[in-house]
Design an enzyme around this catalytic site. Structure first.
Site, mmCIF file in Angstrom:
data_model
loop_
_atom_site.group_PDB
_atom_site.id
_atom_site.type_symbol
_atom_site.label_atom_id
_atom_site.label_comp_id
_atom_site.label_asym_id
_atom_site.label_seq_id
_atom_site.Cartn_x
_atom_site.Cartn_y
_atom_site.Cartn_z
ATOM 1 N N ARG A 1 0.857 -1.186 0.000
ATOM 2 C CA ARG A 1 0.000 0.000 0.000
ATOM 3 C C ARG A 1 0.890 1.231 0.000
ATOM 4 N NH1 ARG A 1 -2.938 -4.069 2.452
ATOM 5 N NH2 ARG A 1 -4.673 -4.608 1.091
ATOM 6 N N ASP B 1 0.435 -7.175 -3.455
ATOM 7 C CA ASP B 1 -0.976 -6.867 -3.205
ATOM 8 C C ASP B 1 -1.529 -6.114 -4.427
ATOM 9 O OD1 ASP B 1 -3.501 -6.351 -1.828
ATOM 10 O OD2 ASP B 1 -2.391 -6.753 0.016
ATOM 11 N N HIS C 1 -6.203 -10.427 -4.008
ATOM 12 C CA HIS C 1 -5.239 -9.316 -3.855
ATOM 13 C C HIS C 1 -4.141 -9.399 -4.919
ATOM 14 C CE1 HIS C 1 -6.932 -7.481 -0.287
ATOM 15 N NE2 HIS C 1 -7.009 -8.645 0.316
ATOM 16 N N ASP D 1 -6.370 -14.782 1.751
ATOM 17 C CA ASP D 1 -7.500 -14.051 2.333
ATOM 18 C C ASP D 1 -8.297 -13.292 1.265
ATOM 19 O OD1 ASP D 1 -5.226 -12.409 1.939
ATOM 20 O OD2 ASP D 1 -6.129 -10.838 3.142
ATOM 21 N N GLU D 2 -9.514 -12.971 1.622
ATOM 22 C CA GLU D 2 -10.342 -12.014 0.888
ATOM 23 C C GLU D 2 -10.324 -12.237 -0.622
ATOM 24 O OE1 GLU D 2 -10.301 -8.205 3.850
ATOM 25 O OE2 GLU D 2 -8.565 -8.363 2.549
ATOM 26 N N TRP E 1 -6.688 -14.175 11.714
ATOM 27 C CA TRP E 1 -6.868 -12.714 11.720
ATOM 28 C C TRP E 1 -8.309 -12.298 11.899
ATOM 29 C CZ3 TRP E 1 -9.166 -9.408 7.901
ATOM 30 C CH2 TRP E 1 -9.681 -10.062 6.768
ATOM 31 N N PHE F 1 -2.133 -3.185 14.337
ATOM 32 C CA PHE F 1 -1.557 -1.919 14.793
ATOM 33 C C PHE F 1 -1.821 -0.785 13.791
ATOM 34 C CE2 PHE F 1 1.920 -4.324 17.446
ATOM 35 C CZ PHE F 1 0.914 -4.821 18.269
ATOM 36 N N ASP F 2 -2.772 -1.014 12.872
ATOM 37 C CA ASP F 2 -3.201 0.091 11.999
ATOM 38 C C ASP F 2 -4.414 0.814 12.580
ATOM 39 O OD1 ASP F 2 -4.790 -2.181 11.572
ATOM 40 O OD2 ASP F 2 -4.915 -1.929 9.398
ATOM 41 N N TRP G 1 -0.457 -2.649 8.554
ATOM 42 C CA TRP G 1 -0.994 -2.440 7.199
ATOM 43 C C TRP G 1 -0.895 -0.952 6.905
ATOM 44 C CZ3 TRP G 1 -1.747 -6.802 4.655
ATOM 45 C CH2 TRP G 1 -2.083 -7.969 5.366
ATOM 46 N N THR G 2 -0.472 -0.607 5.671
ATOM 47 C CA THR G 2 -0.052 0.783 5.457
ATOM 48 C C THR G 2 -0.938 1.603 4.509
ATOM 49 O OG1 THR G 2 1.485 0.021 3.749
ATOM 50 C CG2 THR G 2 2.355 0.233 5.990
ATOM 51 N N GLU G 3 -2.214 1.263 4.422
ATOM 52 C CA GLU G 3 -3.106 2.087 3.593
ATOM 53 C C GLU G 3 -3.001 3.568 3.965
ATOM 54 O OE1 GLU G 3 -4.001 -0.795 4.963
ATOM 55 O OE2 GLU G 3 -5.496 -1.848 3.758
HETATM 56 C C1 ACM Z 1 -6.078 -9.260 6.155
HETATM 57 O O1 ACM Z 1 -6.083 -8.341 6.989
HETATM 58 N N1 ACM Z 1 -6.759 -9.169 5.024
HETATM 59 C C2 ACM Z 1 -5.330 -10.476 6.390
#
Ligand code: ACM
Ligand code: ZN
Length: 597
Positions: free
Chosen positions: A7, A36, A107, A170-171, A237, A263-264, A312-314
């Protein structure tokens, strides 16, 4: 500890600095999230376009997700294989194993932009500017996809020594697979009954390949759906259920449940914090985490490898901001992981943490000081209509506060009641003023329901019940910068009843609900209002529905009436519809602040 470099990209120099911090606090595993939708960050010699094309995007999402705004500044970067080797060696010298993550089958937009033939439709695709979950994923019916991913993993396994290779999992929406002839043909040939089994086929086929090279896979907890080889490990998660299921079926698990390990999230009063993805995770809450789920017996508990903090760095663009999100929460998690439960002591930890700060200052680490904000605890005051205000500090210090209603500056001596006058109260630790200058505030708006007795037909989910039912009548309207202390969350409908104390003429009843679908939070189907003079016989007042704005929506009815009791039946939408993040899972329903006028 994990770091998302997709990100936003972080240089080798910073990654090494991050590893130094991990080493200092005895974190021995670095999960490097390298691919990603927004960028492919690892050079693959056989497929150069993965970084030449997939490493760059035309712009980035800016501001809160709900605004869907983007800049048009080209953005990107990647690590050469030589740099990757350098980082792996640097980490190994500090006793840290680096676990690379190559995301599949979802992703995958950056990879598809580089090699569109790997998607179901053939594209064209773009490296994504925005955050989220995208319907275009690797095609599960095309053998070339497996050849390419196996080639990629072969290069990855040459670069990394890790016994575990993270393959994401995931997702992954199933939209494209449902209409792709190749995916449908694969399902038929393999006797797979639906697209979820096709996802398992995908993961298991990759797993067999990784195993054939003497390595093991680890993946996000979705990989449990559909069966796994015995040596696959699971990263839990979406809560702790994945870790529990893994351990009970003899698979190793790493715990990284969102509530304690992401931690985001915000770590202090959102008004004082940089924009974050939402949620509220203080350093104290991290310290209260117990990584071994209570459901496991001693034998099963051996399968819990540890826990991981995720960055996560969005919303995190700079090294300083990464430090801010990771420290000091990482220190709390490290102590939780290395210290037997009976020896953990929160107050003692906070004390020792404060004495660690000068060292962090000397290292120029931009750690968060949010711990030293005054915390507001709100409760029912002595009489209905008053809110009891309890100001807390994590460390011994005098608290000062101001009140716009009286325009005064006060020493806080103990809890006091705030009466029905709109006002803003701001508080800070004044003995620590030089080092911890942040002031936190709450703005109170009183209505007929504020601080009156409230009952709920069903309690909120324990994850989102920090302030209890009183949260809905505490005089504070929850903000879009979402924190758990202000919103209550359910995964079902709820009926709320408020006793106004005496029969009154009313003209308005409303309640706020949050629309944040990328976080699985959906608006109610409808809200049914009714009123009563005796608390037994309720007459209809009105039904509100059809709201659809992003963020906070007020479901309300304006109508004259007489009521002592107000009842608000909030109807849940059920499972998340197809096409939205978390499709098929029960939607979250987030509510705050009953408004009766
Ligand atoms: C995740 O936060 N999609 C693993
Ligand atoms: Zn396909």
């Amino acid at each position: 500890m994990h770091l998302d470099v997709c990100r936003h990209f972080f240089t080798v120099e910073f990654v090494k600095h991050y590893i130094d911090l991990l080493a200092r606090y005895k974190m021995n595993s670095f999960h490097w999230h390298l691919t990603d939708d927004q960028g492919w960050r690892i050079e693959i010699k056989k497929y150069p376009k993965l970084t030449e094309v997939g490493g760059w995007r035309k712009g980035s999402q800016v501001g809160p997700y709900s605004r869907r705004e983007y800049d048009s500044i080209p953005y990107g970067g990647f690590y050469t294989q030589e740099q990757i080797r350098e980082v792996v060696a640097y980490a190994a010298a500090r006793h840290i194993n680096v676990v690379p993550e190559i995301e599949m089958p979802g992703h995958a937009m950056a990879a598809l932009a580089a090699y569109p033939e790997l998607g179901c439709t053939g594209g064209p695709y773009e490296v994504q500017r925005g955050w989220g979950v995208f319907d275009d994923v690797f095609c599960a019916g095309n053998d070339t996809v497996f050849t390419v991913l196996e080639d990629v993993l072969t290069e990855v396994m040459e670069l990394f020594h890790s016994a575990y290779i993270h393959i994401g999992g995931d997702e992954c929406p199933k939209e494209r697979w449902k209409t792709c002839p190749k995916c449908q043909a694969r399902m038929k040939a393999e006797g797979l009954k639906d697209e979820h089994e096709l996802q398992s086929y995908f993961i298991q086929r990759i797993e067999k390949f990784v195993n054939s090279k003497g390595r093991k896979i680890i993946g996000w907890d979705e990989i449990l759906e559909g069966g796994l080889a015995p040596n696959a490990a699971v990263m839990s998660w979406r809560g702790t259920e994945g870790g529990v299921a893994a351990a009970q079926s003899g698979h190793y698990a790493v715990m990284t449940p969102g509530d304690y390990c992401y931690f985001d999230k915000y770590q202090g009063d959102p008004a004082n914090e940089p924009l974050a993805i939402g949620g509220y995770l203080t350093v104290q809450k991290v310290y209260r985490y117990e990584p071994v789920p209570a459901e496991l017996n001693a034998e099963e508990a051996k399968y819990i490898l540890g826990a991981q903090g995720n960055v996560w760095t969005e919303y995190i663009l700079t090294p300083e901001h990464v430090e801010y999100m990771a420290v000091p929460r990482m220190l709390a998690l490290a102590e939780v992981l290395w210290t037997p439960k009976e020896k953990r002591h929160e107050a003692d930890f906070i004390n020792r943490l404060e004495s660690e700060f000068p060292s962090l200052d000397a290292m120029h680490v931009n750690y968060a000081k949010s711990l030293f904000e005054v915390q507001f605890r709100l409760g029912q005051g002595a009489v209905p209509g008053t809110v009891k205000l309890d100001l807390r500090s994590a460390i011994p210090s005098k608290i000062g506060y101001t009140d716009t209603d009286t325009a005064g500056v006060f020493n806080y001596v103990g809890p006091f009641d705030v009466e029905g006058q709109d006002r803003t109260i701001s508080a800070g630790l004044y003995e620590k003023h030089g080092r911890f200058p942040k002031v936190s505030s709450r703005t109170f708006q009183f209505n007929l329901a504020t601080a009156h007795p409230i009952t709920l037909s069903v309690q909120p989910d324990e994850q989102y019940n920090e302030g209890g039912a009183f949260t809905l009548v505490d005089g504070i309207t929850a903000q879009e910068k979402r924190v758990n202390t202000e919103w209550l969350g359910w995964r079902k409908g709820v009926t709320i009843t408020v006793d106004l104390g005496s029969e009154q003429a009313i003209g308005h009843i409303g309640i706020g609900a949050l629309n944040e679908t990328h976080s699985w939070i959906h608006l109610p189907k409808e809200v049914v209002f009714s009123i009563s003079s005796d608390g037994k016989n309720f007459v209809p007042y009105g039904i509100a529905k059809g709201m659809d704005a992003v963020g906070r929506n007020e479901f309300s009815i304006d109508k004259t009436g007489k009521a002592r009791y107000v009842r608000i039946a909030v109807k849940h939408i059920g499972n998340i519809p197809e096409g939205f993040a978390g499709a098929g899972k029960p939607a979250w329903l987030f509510l705050d602040e009953v408004d009766v006028r």
